[in-house]
Design an enzyme around this catalytic site. Sequence first.
Site, PDB file in Angstrom:
ATOM      1  N   LYS A  39      18.605 -55.668   4.777  1.00 39.60           N
ATOM      2  CA  LYS A  39      17.220 -56.084   5.001  1.00 39.60           C
ATOM      3  C   LYS A  39      16.582 -55.317   6.159  1.00 39.60           C
ATOM      4  CE  LYS A  39      18.100 -60.696   3.163  1.00 39.60           C
ATOM      5  NZ  LYS A  39      17.836 -60.284   1.815  1.00 39.60           N
ATOM      6  N   CYS A  40      16.801 -54.020   6.186  1.00 42.78           N
ATOM      7  CA  CYS A  40      16.338 -53.169   7.281  1.00 42.78           C
ATOM      8  C   CYS A  40      15.312 -52.169   6.757  1.00 42.78           C
ATOM      9  CB  CYS A  40      17.557 -52.421   7.859  1.00 42.78           C
ATOM     10  SG  CYS A  40      17.184 -51.203   9.133  1.00 42.78           S
ATOM     11  N   GLY A  41      14.457 -51.703   7.626  1.00 41.25           N
ATOM     12  CA  GLY A  41      13.498 -50.669   7.253  1.00 41.25           C
ATOM     13  C   GLY A  41      14.170 -49.378   6.795  1.00 41.25           C
ATOM     14  N   PHE A  42      15.426 -49.180   7.194  1.00 40.22           N
ATOM     15  CA  PHE A  42      16.172 -47.979   6.809  1.00 40.22           C
ATOM     16  C   PHE A  42      17.070 -48.205   5.590  1.00 40.22           C
ATOM     17  CE2 PHE A  42      15.387 -47.306  11.393  1.00 40.22           C
ATOM     18  CZ  PHE A  42      14.759 -46.074  11.340  1.00 40.22           C
ATOM     19  N   THR A  43      17.006 -49.393   4.982  1.00 43.43           N
ATOM     20  CA  THR A  43      17.906 -49.729   3.880  1.00 43.43           C
ATOM     21  C   THR A  43      17.802 -48.743   2.723  1.00 43.43           C
ATOM     22  OG1 THR A  43      17.912 -52.060   4.487  1.00 43.43           O
ATOM     23  CG2 THR A  43      18.553 -51.554   2.240  1.00 43.43           C
TER      24      THR A  43
END
Length: 161
Positions: A39-43
């Site tokens: 659930k990360c912006g970099f996922t």
Amino acid sequence: MSSAIKNIYNIKINSLQGTPINLQQFKGKKILFVNVASKCGFTAQYKDLQNLQDTYKDSLVIIGTPCNQFGKQEPGNASEIQEFCKVNYGVTFLITEKIDVKGKNQHPLYKWLTDKDSNGKQNSTVKWNFQKYLIDEQGEFLNYFYSITKPMSSRITKYLN
């Protein structure tokens, strides 16, 4: 330069399914360790990591290490993490058990990756999800890359070509 106290191949870590991973089996290939989160912006980097693995499969092993220490962005259990990675990004590279990459419960793998006295090269701090650590074919520390460095970046691939 001080020599590494501990060989990375002797570090114990389990797969996402709980079975021990023998890092020794990867001797002769480079290893890219990446602390991952669903659930990360970099996922979306999962897709590029899989592409990197597919492109350099003969010389590189990617190992994702799920971590919930940054913004609680990996809340899932083992089966949820595996399902998420496979369904959304077609991930086939190795994923370990969920671990701490910093702090008092830091996993020995990340102690080695971030500590000059252990890896023989340099100190670092894991700043966020999707930070990458590259190890050479003999288990020596090569370099690390912050989250903003895309997996297919020339900063990484120059070590693989």
